[in-house]
Design a protein around this motif. Structure first.
Motif, PDB file in Angstrom:
ATOM      1  N   LEU A 140      18.032 -20.680  24.021  1.00 50.92           N
ATOM      2  CA  LEU A 140      17.129 -22.259  24.967  1.00 50.92           C
ATOM      3  C   LEU A 140      15.865 -21.911  25.738  1.00 50.92           C
ATOM      4  O   LEU A 140      15.481 -22.303  26.060  1.00 50.92           O
ATOM      5  N   SER A 141      15.748 -20.257  25.162  1.00 50.17           N
ATOM      6  CA  SER A 141      14.124 -19.930  25.859  1.00 50.17           C
ATOM      7  C   SER A 141      12.822 -20.212  25.329  1.00 50.17           C
ATOM      8  O   SER A 141      12.152 -20.734  25.973  1.00 50.17           O
ATOM      9  N   ALA A 142      13.326 -20.993  24.010  1.00 51.34           N
ATOM     10  CA  ALA A 142      12.658 -21.461  22.916  1.00 51.34           C
ATOM     11  C   ALA A 142      11.790 -22.889  23.952  1.00 51.34           C
ATOM     12  O   ALA A 142      11.160 -22.861  24.002  1.00 51.34           O
ATOM     13  N   VAL A 143      12.676 -23.809  24.346  1.00 53.13           N
ATOM     14  CA  VAL A 143      12.591 -25.125  25.325  1.00 53.13           C
ATOM     15  C   VAL A 143      11.295 -25.348  26.583  1.00 53.13           C
ATOM     16  O   VAL A 143      10.567 -25.937  26.511  1.00 53.13           O
ATOM     17  N   GLY A 144      11.644 -23.517  26.342  1.00 54.89           N
ATOM     18  CA  GLY A 144      10.128 -23.564  27.011  1.00 54.89           C
ATOM     19  C   GLY A 144       8.777 -23.120  26.468  1.00 54.89           C
ATOM     20  O   GLY A 144       7.438 -24.244  27.082  1.00 54.89           O
ATOM     21  N   ALA A 145       8.655 -23.769  25.724  1.00 51.39           N
ATOM     22  CA  ALA A 145       7.510 -24.098  25.091  1.00 51.39           C
ATOM     23  C   ALA A 145       7.051 -24.884  24.258  1.00 51.39           C
ATOM     24  O   ALA A 145       6.125 -25.174  24.043  1.00 51.39           O
ATOM     25  N   ILE A 146       8.041 -25.893  24.042  1.00 52.26           N
ATOM     26  CA  ILE A 146       7.764 -26.991  23.590  1.00 52.26           C
ATOM     27  C   ILE A 146       7.457 -28.018  25.087  1.00 52.26           C
ATOM     28  O   ILE A 146       6.944 -29.460  24.361  1.00 52.26           O
ATOM     29  N   TRP A 147       8.279 -27.473  25.848  1.00 54.73           N
ATOM     30  CA  TRP A 147       7.321 -28.345  26.405  1.00 54.73           C
ATOM     31  C   TRP A 147       6.073 -28.145  27.268  1.00 54.73           C
ATOM     32  O   TRP A 147       4.962 -28.907  27.935  1.00 54.73           O
ATOM     33  N   GLN A 148       5.516 -27.100  27.614  1.00 52.28           N
ATOM     34  CA  GLN A 148       4.449 -26.092  27.796  1.00 52.28           C
ATOM     35  C   GLN A 148       3.642 -26.630  27.046  1.00 52.28           C
ATOM     36  O   GLN A 148       2.512 -26.892  26.999  1.00 52.28           O
ATOM     37  N   ALA A 149       3.808 -27.209  25.451  1.00 46.89           N
ATOM     38  CA  ALA A 149       2.910 -28.254  24.074  1.00 46.89           C
ATOM     39  C   ALA A 149       2.747 -29.567  24.911  1.00 46.89           C
ATOM     40  O   ALA A 149       1.839 -30.211  23.817  1.00 46.89           O
ATOM     41  N   GLY A 150       3.126 -29.631  25.981  1.00 44.66           N
ATOM     42  CA  GLY A 150       3.392 -31.230  26.243  1.00 44.66           C
ATOM     43  C   GLY A 150       3.817 -32.063  25.301  1.00 44.66           C
ATOM     44  O   GLY A 150       4.006 -33.053  25.053  1.00 44.66           O
ATOM     45  N   SER A 151       5.405 -31.818  24.429  1.00 43.13           N
ATOM     46  CA  SER A 151       6.226 -32.055  24.267  1.00 43.13           C
ATOM     47  C   SER A 151       7.711 -32.233  25.055  1.00 43.13           C
ATOM     48  O   SER A 151       7.435 -31.727  25.315  1.00 43.13           O
ATOM     49  N   ILE A 152       8.298 -33.297  24.272  1.00 42.86           N
ATOM     50  CA  ILE A 152      10.467 -33.165  25.196  1.00 42.86           C
ATOM     51  C   ILE A 152      11.130 -32.637  23.814  1.00 42.86           C
ATOM     52  O   ILE A 152      10.596 -32.225  22.872  1.00 42.86           O
ATOM     53  N   VAL A 153      11.946 -31.972  24.495  1.00 42.41           N
ATOM     54  CA  VAL A 153      12.694 -31.615  23.662  1.00 42.41           C
ATOM     55  C   VAL A 153      14.176 -32.711  23.064  1.00 42.41           C
ATOM     56  O   VAL A 153      15.016 -33.611  23.965  1.00 42.41           O
ATOM     57  N   GLN A 154      14.044 -32.635  21.784  1.00 42.81           N
ATOM     58  CA  GLN A 154      15.076 -33.910  21.060  1.00 42.81           C
ATOM     59  C   GLN A 154      16.282 -32.950  20.907  1.00 42.81           C
ATOM     60  O   GLN A 154      17.421 -34.127  20.909  1.00 42.81           O
ATOM     61  N   ARG A 155      15.969 -32.457  20.204  1.00 43.53           N
ATOM     62  CA  ARG A 155      17.252 -31.849  19.729  1.00 43.53           C
ATOM     63  C   ARG A 155      18.457 -30.671  20.385  1.00 43.53           C
ATOM     64  O   ARG A 155      16.737 -29.862  19.771  1.00 43.53           O
ATOM     65  N   VAL A 156      19.051 -30.547  21.144  1.00 42.95           N
ATOM     66  CA  VAL A 156      19.156 -28.769  21.576  1.00 42.95           C
ATOM     67  C   VAL A 156      21.046 -28.350  21.587  1.00 42.95           C
ATOM     68  O   VAL A 156      20.814 -27.482  20.922  1.00 42.95           O
ATOM     69  N   ALA A 157      21.120 -29.867  20.983  1.00 46.69           N
ATOM     70  CA  ALA A 157      22.580 -29.579  20.615  1.00 46.69           C
ATOM     71  C   ALA A 157      23.396 -28.977  19.551  1.00 46.69           C
ATOM     72  O   ALA A 157      24.229 -27.550  19.374  1.00 46.69           O
ATOM     73  N   GLY A 158      22.196 -28.797  18.211  1.00 44.13           N
ATOM     74  CA  GLY A 158      22.525 -28.156  17.486  1.00 44.13           C
ATOM     75  C   GLY A 158      22.637 -26.207  18.172  1.00 44.13           C
ATOM     76  O   GLY A 158      23.837 -26.131  17.362  1.00 44.13           O
ATOM     77  N   THR A 159      21.775 -26.197  19.016  1.00 46.53           N
ATOM     78  CA  THR A 159      21.739 -24.468  19.243  1.00 46.53           C
ATOM     79  C   THR A 159      23.044 -24.250  19.817  1.00 46.53           C
ATOM     80  O   THR A 159      23.785 -23.143  19.684  1.00 46.53           O
ATOM     81  N   LEU A 160      23.282 -25.687  20.755  1.00 47.33           N
ATOM     82  CA  LEU A 160      24.419 -24.780  21.510  1.00 47.33           C
ATOM     83  C   LEU A 160      25.869 -25.050  20.582  1.00 47.33           C
ATOM     84  O   LEU A 160      26.669 -23.990  20.894  1.00 47.33           O
ATOM     85  N   LYS A 161      26.322 -26.010  19.667  1.00 46.00           N
ATOM     86  CA  LYS A 161      27.241 -26.465  19.274  1.00 46.00           C
ATOM     87  C   LYS A 161      27.957 -24.734  18.610  1.00 46.00           C
ATOM     88  O   LYS A 161      28.685 -24.450  18.130  1.00 46.00           O
ATOM     89  N   GLY A 162      26.869 -24.114  17.437  1.00 48.69           N
ATOM     90  CA  GLY A 162      26.958 -22.719  17.274  1.00 48.69           C
ATOM     91  C   GLY A 162      27.808 -21.972  17.890  1.00 48.69           C
ATOM     92  O   GLY A 162      28.282 -20.760  17.779  1.00 48.69           O
ATOM     93  N   PHE A 163      27.576 -22.012  19.501  1.00 46.28           N
ATOM     94  CA  PHE A 163      27.665 -20.788  20.131  1.00 46.28           C
ATOM     95  C   PHE A 163      29.624 -21.419  20.888  1.00 46.28           C
ATOM     96  O   PHE A 163      30.405 -20.560  21.336  1.00 46.28           O
ATOM     97  N   VAL A 164      29.936 -22.276  20.293  1.00 46.04           N
ATOM     98  CA  VAL A 164      30.487 -22.864  20.460  1.00 46.04           C
ATOM     99  C   VAL A 164      31.921 -22.125  20.808  1.00 46.04           C
ATOM    100  O   VAL A 164      33.359 -22.017  21.493  1.00 46.04           O
ATOM    101  N   PRO A 165      32.695 -22.112  19.447  1.00 42.16           N
ATOM    102  CA  PRO A 165      33.642 -20.785  18.653  1.00 42.16           C
ATOM    103  C   PRO A 165      33.627 -19.815  19.402  1.00 42.16           C
ATOM    104  O   PRO A 165      34.779 -19.006  19.782  1.00 42.16           O
ATOM    105  N   ARG A 166      32.403 -19.286  19.457  1.00 43.04           N
ATOM    106  CA  ARG A 166      32.249 -18.017  20.936  1.00 43.04           C
ATOM    107  C   ARG A 166      32.501 -18.082  22.084  1.00 43.04           C
ATOM    108  O   ARG A 166      33.410 -17.046  22.433  1.00 43.04           O
ATOM    109  N   LEU A 167      33.000 -19.141  22.829  1.00 49.26           N
ATOM    110  CA  LEU A 167      33.084 -19.713  23.361  1.00 49.26           C
ATOM    111  C   LEU A 167      34.658 -18.916  23.883  1.00 49.26           C
ATOM    112  O   LEU A 167      35.667 -18.752  24.996  1.00 49.26           O
ATOM    113  N   GLU A 168      35.603 -18.251  23.161  1.00 49.06           N
ATOM    114  CA  GLU A 168      37.019 -17.880  22.906  1.00 49.06           C
ATOM    115  C   GLU A 168      37.241 -16.427  23.377  1.00 49.06           C
ATOM    116  O   GLU A 168      37.813 -16.590  23.941  1.00 49.06           O
TER     117      GLU A 168
END
Length: 248
Positions: A140-168
């Motif tokens: 998630l640390s990449a979102v900071g660079a996106i905001w500092q560049a004056g952009s919005i974070v459009q998609r983050v679910a793909g990053t989080l989805k990959g961790f869902v199975p590991r919540l086991e």
């Protein structure tokens, strides 16, 4: 005014493997990761600053005019997730480094014989959980660079989805939490053995604002429940504004 290109996504190259599978490129052993840390600053859980306060007035105003208030609310949710993940990791790793790891035999993953078996297993699960959140925080640390560049974070679910199975990794923790919490309390309050004396010494020496061992035991469960609340808010936003459904 920002153009539509001022939207970016956060993604990982591939979905992380299960925590119980052997990863293709295994992360560093937990001991070395904790040993390389400089003494961390004591974390006091105060109200987190907002995404809005992290941006200049001009940048926030430009984004707000272009994307509207609902998107600004969505960015605040992403910021809350990223900032709270980082705060959890810092606080949890400090307690593991100062209280849990010293209970291992020197230069070994074996626990000292004075440590009760059920608590030793639980500490293993705690380390697995915290190490997982370290990876989530880094992703998630990449979102900071996106905001500092004056952009919005459009998609983050793909990053989080990959961790869902590991919540086991939470499964044995959730199954044994109540029993281990009571066992730790008994050792701290009533027992006179070496482990119990160690726990009482650590509690006496604990810095103001630093998590206690008991708080470390309970916080992963609270973190998991926090995810449910955060994602429910996100669903509510999309229900109110279906046009945002493609931004996940």
């Amino acid at each position: 005014m920002q153009s539509s290109s001022a939207a970016a996504s956060v993604s990982t190259a591939s979905s992380p493997p299960s925590e119980y599978e052997e990863p293709a490129s295994p992360p560093s052993e937990p001991e070395s990761e904790y040993e390389q840390l400089s003494p961390p600053q004591v974390l006091v859980h105060e109200a987190l600053s907002s995404w809005r306060s992290s941006l200049s007035t001009d940048v926030y105003g430009s984004l707000s005019r272009h994307y509207g208030p609902t998107e600004m609310e969505r960015q605040e949710l992403i910021y809350s997730l990223s900032a709270s993940e980082d705060a959890f990791v810092k606080a949890a790793r400090r307690v593991i480094r100062t209280t849990v790891l010293p209970l291992r035999a020197r230069e070994s993953r074996a626990w000292l014989p004075e440590l009760p078996t059920e608590i030793a297993r639980f500490f293993d699960w705690l380390e697995d959980i915290v190490n997982l959140h370290v990876l989530i925080s880094r992703a998630l640390s990449a979102v900071g660079a996106i905001w500092q560049a004056g952009s919005i974070v459009q998609r983050v679910a793909g990053t989080l989805k990959g961790f869902v199975p590991r919540l086991e990794v939470y499964m044995p923790y959730l199954a044994k939490y109540e029993g281990v919490r009571e066992a730790v309390r008994w050792h701290m309050e009533r027992d006179g053995g070496e482990f119990s004396e160690y726990l009482r010494m650590k509690e006496r020496d604990r810095a103001e604002g630093e998590w206690s061992l008991e708080k470390l035991l309970e916080e992963p469960g609270a973190r998991l429940r926090g995810y449910l609340g955060l994602f429910q808010v996100r669903v509510t936003i999309v229900e109110r504004h279906p046009e945002l459904a493609n931004r996940t």
